[in-house]
Structure formats: C-alpha cells, structure tokens
Write an enzyme that holds these catalytic residues in place. Structure first.
Site, PDB file in Angstrom:
ATOM      1  NE  ARG A   1      64.866  48.879  85.999  1.00  0.00           N
ATOM      2  CZ  ARG A   1      65.830  48.454  86.341  1.00  0.00           C
ATOM      3  NH1 ARG A   1      66.100  48.820  87.774  1.00  0.00           N
ATOM      4  NH2 ARG A   1      66.887  47.957  85.699  1.00  0.00           N
TER       5      ARG A   1
ATOM      6  CG  ASP B   1      62.402  43.255  80.415  1.00  0.00           C
ATOM      7  OD1 ASP B   1      62.896  44.008  81.283  1.00  0.00           O
ATOM      8  OD2 ASP B   1      61.362  42.263  80.621  1.00  0.00           O
TER       9      ASP B   1
ATOM     10  CE1 TYR C   1      54.514  46.788  80.762  1.00  0.00           C
ATOM     11  CE2 TYR C   1      53.496  46.589  82.790  1.00  0.00           C
ATOM     12  CZ  TYR C   1      54.538  46.933  82.255  1.00  0.00           C
ATOM     13  OH  TYR C   1      55.698  47.478  83.004  1.00  0.00           O
TER      14      TYR C   1
ATOM     15  NE  ARG D   1      58.983  39.548  76.169  1.00  0.00           N
ATOM     16  CZ  ARG D   1      60.214  39.547  76.220  1.00  0.00           C
ATOM     17  NH1 ARG D   1      60.981  40.488  77.164  1.00  0.00           N
ATOM     18  NH2 ARG D   1      61.031  39.008  75.402  1.00  0.00           N
TER      19      ARG D   1
END
Length: 241
Positions: A50, A52, A105, A192
């Site tokens: 999921r 953001d 990622y 992040r």
C-alpha cells in the site's frame, strides 16, 4: 478463479493506493476499470504494497477473484498516470499481499546544483554536498532484523515494529543517487524517514553511529525528517518460485 495484475503508476496526483473518501486513489481507478471490463458491480483488489500519497510504483502487484483480462482493455479505460503491464490467471487462493516474500523500494535523490524539469516529480532535489560513503555505511547497518520504531510515526497502528531487511544500498549514476532496500514488509513512512535521517548523516548533521543506534527501537523523535514522497517508488515484489 484468481488473477494477478502488474501495475505501474505515477503517484503524484493520487491520495495513495487505498480507497479513501474525497480523494482520488489508485485502487479506485483500477477497480472501476476492472468492473467495466468484467461487467461486474464490484471487484475487490488485494495489493502487495500500500503506497502513500505521492509515492510511485514501477511494478505493483494486485490480485482479485475473477478471470484475467487483456491489459489493453484496462489501459483504454485508465488515465495516463496508471497502466496495467500484465494480467495472468493464478492458482485459486493466490493473495498478492499474503503470498509476497519481499518488497523492494527505490528512493531517488537528484544531486546537482540545478533542479530538473524531467525528474522534478520523481526525485528529491538536493543541491548541497553529500557524503555518499556515509550513506553507504548507513545502508550496510540496515541489513538484518531491527526494531524500526524510530522510523515510523509515533502512535502507529503497527503491533510488530521489527522488520527484516534483506538488502540495502546506495548507488550513484551521474547526478542521481539511489537508495535501494528490500525487506519482508515495511512500516508506514519507514523508507522516507530512513532516507531523511541518512541524508542528515551525509550532510554532517548526524554521525553514522548515531544513525545505527536508532535501530534499537529508539523513539520517533530521535530520527530525522520524513523525506518527500515523490522520490520513492515501489520497484518490485518478490514471491516464492
């Protein structure tokens, strides 16, 4: 009957993957297209990761309980910032999230004095000096199982804050510096906050040792800022062979 979708999307204009009132989401756009092609009132997607608001995906994986469809039919109905790359039938019971073994990622940093028109929505622009060696040392410390409490918002809904990182590295290609990380799963904002904190190390505002100490479950307030969403992309999802 179960099928698997492979998607890519530019997250800039989306409020994230998951449906939410009053915001445009990737899930809503894709489910609407699937309903049209399959002539169904509702088709529910299960997603591997999921993302953001503002986060992109190069290879997002979804599953749904219906027959596979032609990607061209879906793409004809989808807006320009989301595309279906593939759609295949899968064994009954396949679940894109539960069956995933890892997610990878990539966070991109544009490291040069001038901003970029082409990368402005897909990389964080950083004009100041960066110690790439310090970034690489931080990434090496991430491999293994750690408590990432410092790298997710305080008051998170997660009950298990340990994650196992299979691989992590920084690399440079011209003006672009990339952080690649593969783990079993990720906490909200984890990548992040990791990037924001590692950039503090790379600019001399924090020592590598102080960064490593955060991996012992330190509170969120001790870590750095959350890097902007637009530099992050879900690069791939791993499954058992």
């Amino acid at each position: 009957m179960t099928s698997r979708l492979l998607l890519e999307y530019d997250g800039t204009e989306f409020g994230g993957w998951a449906r939410q009132p009053g915001r445009r989401t990737v899930q809503e756009d894709v489910e609407r297209a699937l309903c049209t092609v399959l002539h169904e009132d509702a088709v529910a997607l299960t997603v591997a990761g999921r993302t953001d608001a503002g986060v992109h995906a190069w290879a997002q994986v979804c599953s749904y309980a219906h027959e596979a469809v032609d990607p061209l039919s879906l793409n004809a109905l989808l807006p320009p910032d989301v595309a279906v790359l593939d759609c295949n039938p899968m064994p009954d019971g396949f679940d894109a999230r539960r069956d995933a073994r890892s997610r990878t990622y990539c966070y991109r940093v544009l490291h040069r004095r001038a901003r970029s028109v082409w990368l402005g929505r897909r990389a964080l622009w950083h004009a100041r000096a960066l110690d790439v060696g310090a970034l690489q040392a931080c990434a090496a410390a991430l491999v293994g199982t750690h408590d990432f409490t410092a790298f997710t918002p305080a008051g998170t809904s997660h009950t298990r804050l340990e994650r196992h990182v299979h691989a992590a590295r920084w690399s440079r290609d011209g003006d672009v510096v990339e952080f690649w990380i593969t783990a079993d799963t990720f906490l909200r904002h984890m990548n992040r906050v990791l990037v924001g904190t590692m950039l503090e190390v790379a600019t001399g505002r924090r020592s590598p040792e102080a960064f490593t100490a955060l991996l012992a479950g330190r509170p969120r307030a001790e870590a750095g800022a959350t890097a902007p969403a637009h530099g992050l992309a879900l690069a791939s999802v791993g499954y058992a062979a």
